[in-house]
Write a protein that holds these residues in place. Structure first.
Motif, PDB file in Angstrom:
ATOM      1  N   UNK A 194       0.812  -1.220   0.000  1.00 35.36           N
ATOM      2  CA  UNK A 194       0.000   0.000   0.000  1.00 35.36           C
ATOM      3  C   UNK A 194       0.845   1.269   0.000  1.00 35.36           C
ATOM      4  N   UNK A 195       2.174   1.123   0.009  1.00 41.22           N
ATOM      5  CA  UNK A 195       3.059   2.282   0.138  1.00 41.22           C
ATOM      6  C   UNK A 195       2.878   3.257  -1.028  1.00 41.22           C
ATOM      7  N   UNK A 196       2.644   4.531  -0.677  1.00 36.05           N
ATOM      8  CA  UNK A 196       2.510   5.571  -1.700  1.00 36.05           C
ATOM      9  C   UNK A 196       3.537   6.681  -1.530  1.00 36.05           C
ATOM     10  N   UNK A 197       4.178   6.754  -0.360  1.00 27.99           N
ATOM     11  CA  UNK A 197       5.059   7.877  -0.048  1.00 27.99           C
ATOM     12  C   UNK A 197       6.210   7.374   0.813  1.00 27.99           C
ATOM     13  N   UNK A 198       7.450   7.607   0.385  1.00 24.95           N
ATOM     14  CA  UNK A 198       8.595   7.199   1.185  1.00 24.95           C
ATOM     15  C   UNK A 198       9.626   8.325   1.230  1.00 24.95           C
ATOM     16  N   UNK A 199      10.124   8.591   2.432  1.00 24.41           N
ATOM     17  CA  UNK A 199      11.210   9.543   2.641  1.00 24.41           C
ATOM     18  C   UNK A 199      12.394   8.772   3.200  1.00 24.41           C
ATOM     19  N   UNK A 200      13.523   8.856   2.511  1.00 28.01           N
ATOM     20  CA  UNK A 200      14.719   8.124   2.906  1.00 28.01           C
ATOM     21  C   UNK A 200      15.766   9.134   3.357  1.00 28.01           C
ATOM     22  N   UNK A 201      16.165   9.052   4.623  1.00 27.81           N
ATOM     23  CA  UNK A 201      17.190   9.939   5.171  1.00 27.81           C
ATOM     24  C   UNK A 201      18.450   9.111   5.411  1.00 27.81           C
ATOM     25  N   UNK A 202      19.436   9.285   4.554  1.00 30.45           N
ATOM     26  CA  UNK A 202      20.644   8.487   4.643  1.00 30.45           C
ATOM     27  C   UNK A 202      21.830   9.280   4.122  1.00 30.45           C
ATOM     28  N   UNK A 203      23.021   8.928   4.579  1.00 31.34           N
ATOM     29  CA  UNK A 203      24.238   9.571   4.092  1.00 31.34           C
ATOM     30  C   UNK A 203      24.911   8.740   3.003  1.00 31.34           C
ATOM     31  N   UNK A 204      24.290   7.654   2.585  1.00 29.38           N
ATOM     32  CA  UNK A 204      24.869   6.775   1.572  1.00 29.38           C
ATOM     33  C   UNK A 204      24.898   7.457   0.206  1.00 29.38           C
ATOM     34  N   UNK A 205      25.957   7.184  -0.553  1.00 28.58           N
ATOM     35  CA  UNK A 205      26.095   7.780  -1.883  1.00 28.58           C
ATOM     36  C   UNK A 205      25.675   6.837  -2.995  1.00 28.58           C
ATOM     37  N   UNK A 206      25.378   5.606  -2.659  1.00 34.67           N
ATOM     38  CA  UNK A 206      24.985   4.652  -3.688  1.00 34.67           C
ATOM     39  C   UNK A 206      23.686   3.963  -3.342  1.00 34.67           C
ATOM     40  N   UNK A 207      22.673   4.717  -3.020  1.00 31.24           N
ATOM     41  CA  UNK A 207      21.392   4.150  -2.606  1.00 31.24           C
ATOM     42  C   UNK A 207      20.758   3.398  -3.786  1.00 31.24           C
ATOM     43  N   UNK A 208      20.469   2.126  -3.556  1.00 29.58           N
ATOM     44  CA  UNK A 208      19.834   1.299  -4.577  1.00 29.58           C
ATOM     45  C   UNK A 208      18.323   1.405  -4.424  1.00 29.58           C
ATOM     46  N   UNK A 209      17.668   1.974  -5.421  1.00 33.22           N
ATOM     47  CA  UNK A 209      16.223   2.177  -5.365  1.00 33.22           C
ATOM     48  C   UNK A 209      15.436   0.979  -5.894  1.00 33.22           C
ATOM     49  N   UNK A 210      16.134  -0.061  -6.332  1.00 29.85           N
ATOM     50  CA  UNK A 210      15.463  -1.214  -6.935  1.00 29.85           C
ATOM     51  C   UNK A 210      14.379  -1.832  -6.065  1.00 29.85           C
ATOM     52  N   UNK A 211      14.574  -1.946  -4.724  1.00 25.53           N
ATOM     53  CA  UNK A 211      13.521  -2.554  -3.897  1.00 25.53           C
ATOM     54  C   UNK A 211      12.171  -1.851  -4.008  1.00 25.53           C
ATOM     55  N   UNK A 212      12.170  -0.590  -4.426  1.00 22.20           N
ATOM     56  CA  UNK A 212      10.917   0.159  -4.502  1.00 22.20           C
ATOM     57  C   UNK A 212      10.074  -0.229  -5.715  1.00 22.20           C
ATOM     58  N   UNK A 213      10.622  -1.031  -6.616  1.00 21.94           N
ATOM     59  CA  UNK A 213       9.859  -1.441  -7.788  1.00 21.94           C
ATOM     60  C   UNK A 213       8.702  -2.377  -7.429  1.00 21.94           C
ATOM     61  N   UNK A 214       8.686  -2.881  -6.191  1.00 25.13           N
ATOM     62  CA  UNK A 214       7.574  -3.744  -5.774  1.00 25.13           C
ATOM     63  C   UNK A 214       6.456  -2.928  -5.132  1.00 25.13           C
ATOM     64  N   UNK A 215       6.577  -1.609  -5.156  1.00 22.10           N
ATOM     65  CA  UNK A 215       5.542  -0.720  -4.614  1.00 22.10           C
ATOM     66  C   UNK A 215       4.740  -0.165  -5.789  1.00 22.10           C
ATOM     67  N   UNK A 216       3.673  -0.843  -6.212  1.00 23.68           N
ATOM     68  CA  UNK A 216       2.976  -0.465  -7.444  1.00 23.68           C
ATOM     69  C   UNK A 216       2.222   0.848  -7.358  1.00 23.68           C
ATOM     70  N   UNK A 217       2.078   1.388  -6.134  1.00 23.66           N
ATOM     71  CA  UNK A 217       1.313   2.630  -5.967  1.00 23.66           C
ATOM     72  C   UNK A 217       2.170   3.776  -5.436  1.00 23.66           C
TER      73      UNK A 217
END
Length: 311
Positions: free
Chosen positions: A118-141
């Motif tokens: 059901x995820x529609x909104x995500x805020x990611x607070x991190x100091x990483x320079x290589x954040x992999x956004x691939x896991x978010x592809x399972x959030x269809x909304x």
């Protein structure tokens, strides 16, 4: 609402129109706080005419589905009364109802291993320079993604989800994953390398753009973004754009971004945009812990009928 605002879907999905208000929403009960229960005579595709929704001051970002009819709602309240699931405070009856547990949005340090569907909104607070956004592809909304402090090297994951508002820093210069993205409406972009904006020409519904954190190779591309309504740039970026006459043709609101800006700087910039300074006013306030004083003091300096804004 803010320039990159998103109206999220209700639960159940596709029952209530994704808008902050509608002539077909007929309020019949008030919470005395700017919020209302309303009969919805113009539901979304899976909704029912006459369903009850929650709308108002606290629901600009998402109206809430309540019941399929006023009759069902009153029946539900009667059941709660019979069960004793209520309390009386200052002469007011308050129903005790379970939390629906709808995970519309989350704020995290790292992307969690399991993404709620059901995820529609995500805020990611991190100091990483290589954040992999691939896991978010399972959030269809997923409608809004904000990556703060960190950066990602690849926007490919954005192609497969219906993101409408994207706040991201790109560790690189490749915007090609955004080509033909039909959902994207607001982009706040930071970059670590000079970036070609040409892919943005193909984003059909892009309305709002903030490039004040980005290094771009050719601002002239902006002249081709006829649908753009809001644009935020630094003083240097604005100077380059205005010197070459490449301002997008249909802007309704603009922003001068950056620190150490004086009031005179803002007035000069506004004049270059053709705005008269005759009715300009200045608003300042005590900044919060995360505010830069100079930047905060320039907020909403010029607000005219044309809706130009300096901040």
């Amino acid at each position: 609402m803010e320039w990159d605002a998103v109206v999220f879907d209700a639960d159940p999905a596709d029952t209530v129109r994704r808008c902050g208000g509608h002539p077909g929403w007929l309020p019949f009960a008030s919470g005395q706080d700017g919020n209302f229960r309303a009969v919805d005579t113009a539901p979304a595709r899976k909704g029912r005419p006459g369903q009850v929704i929650q709308m108002g001051r606290d629901y600009d970002h998402s109206p809430e589905y309540v019941a399929d009819s006023v009759t069902s709602l009153l029946g539900h309240y009667l059941e709660l009364l019979e069960e004793g699931a209520y309390e009386v405070q200052d002469g007011t009856i308050r129903m005790r109802e379970p939390d629906r547990g709808f995970d519309r949005g989350i704020a995290v340090g790292e992307i969690p291993a399991e993404i709620p569907p059901t995820l529609q909104d995500i805020t990611i607070n991190t100091l990483s320079l290589g954040v992999d956004l691939t896991p978010l592809t399972v959030a269809p909304n997923l409608r809004r993604l904000q990556l703060h402090n960190g950066a990602t090297t690849n926007l490919a994951a954005v192609r497969t989800v219906p993101i409408e508002a994207l706040h991201v820093t790109l560790d690189g210069n490749d915007l090609s994953p955004l080509v033909d993205h039909r959902h994207l409406a607001a982009l706040n972009l930071g970059t670590t390398a000079a970036t070609d904006l040409a892919p943005l020409r193909t984003v059909p519904n892009l309305r709002c753009l903030d490039l004040s954190r980005a290094d771009v190779t050719d601002l002239a591309v902006l002249a081709d973004l006829s649908g753009l309504r809001y644009l935020a740039l630094t003083a240097q970026q604005w100077s380059v754009l205005l010197d070459k006459g490449n301002t997008p043709p249909n802007l309704a609101a603009v922003r001068l971004a950056g620190f150490d800006l004086s009031f005179d700087d803002a007035l000069s910039w506004s004049a270059r945009l053709g705005r008269s300074s005759g009715d300009t006013f200045r608003i300042s306030s005590v900044p919060g812990p995360s505010d830069n004083c100079a930047h905060h003091a320039l907020a909403n300096i010029s607000k005219r009928r044309s809706r130009s804004e300096v901040s």
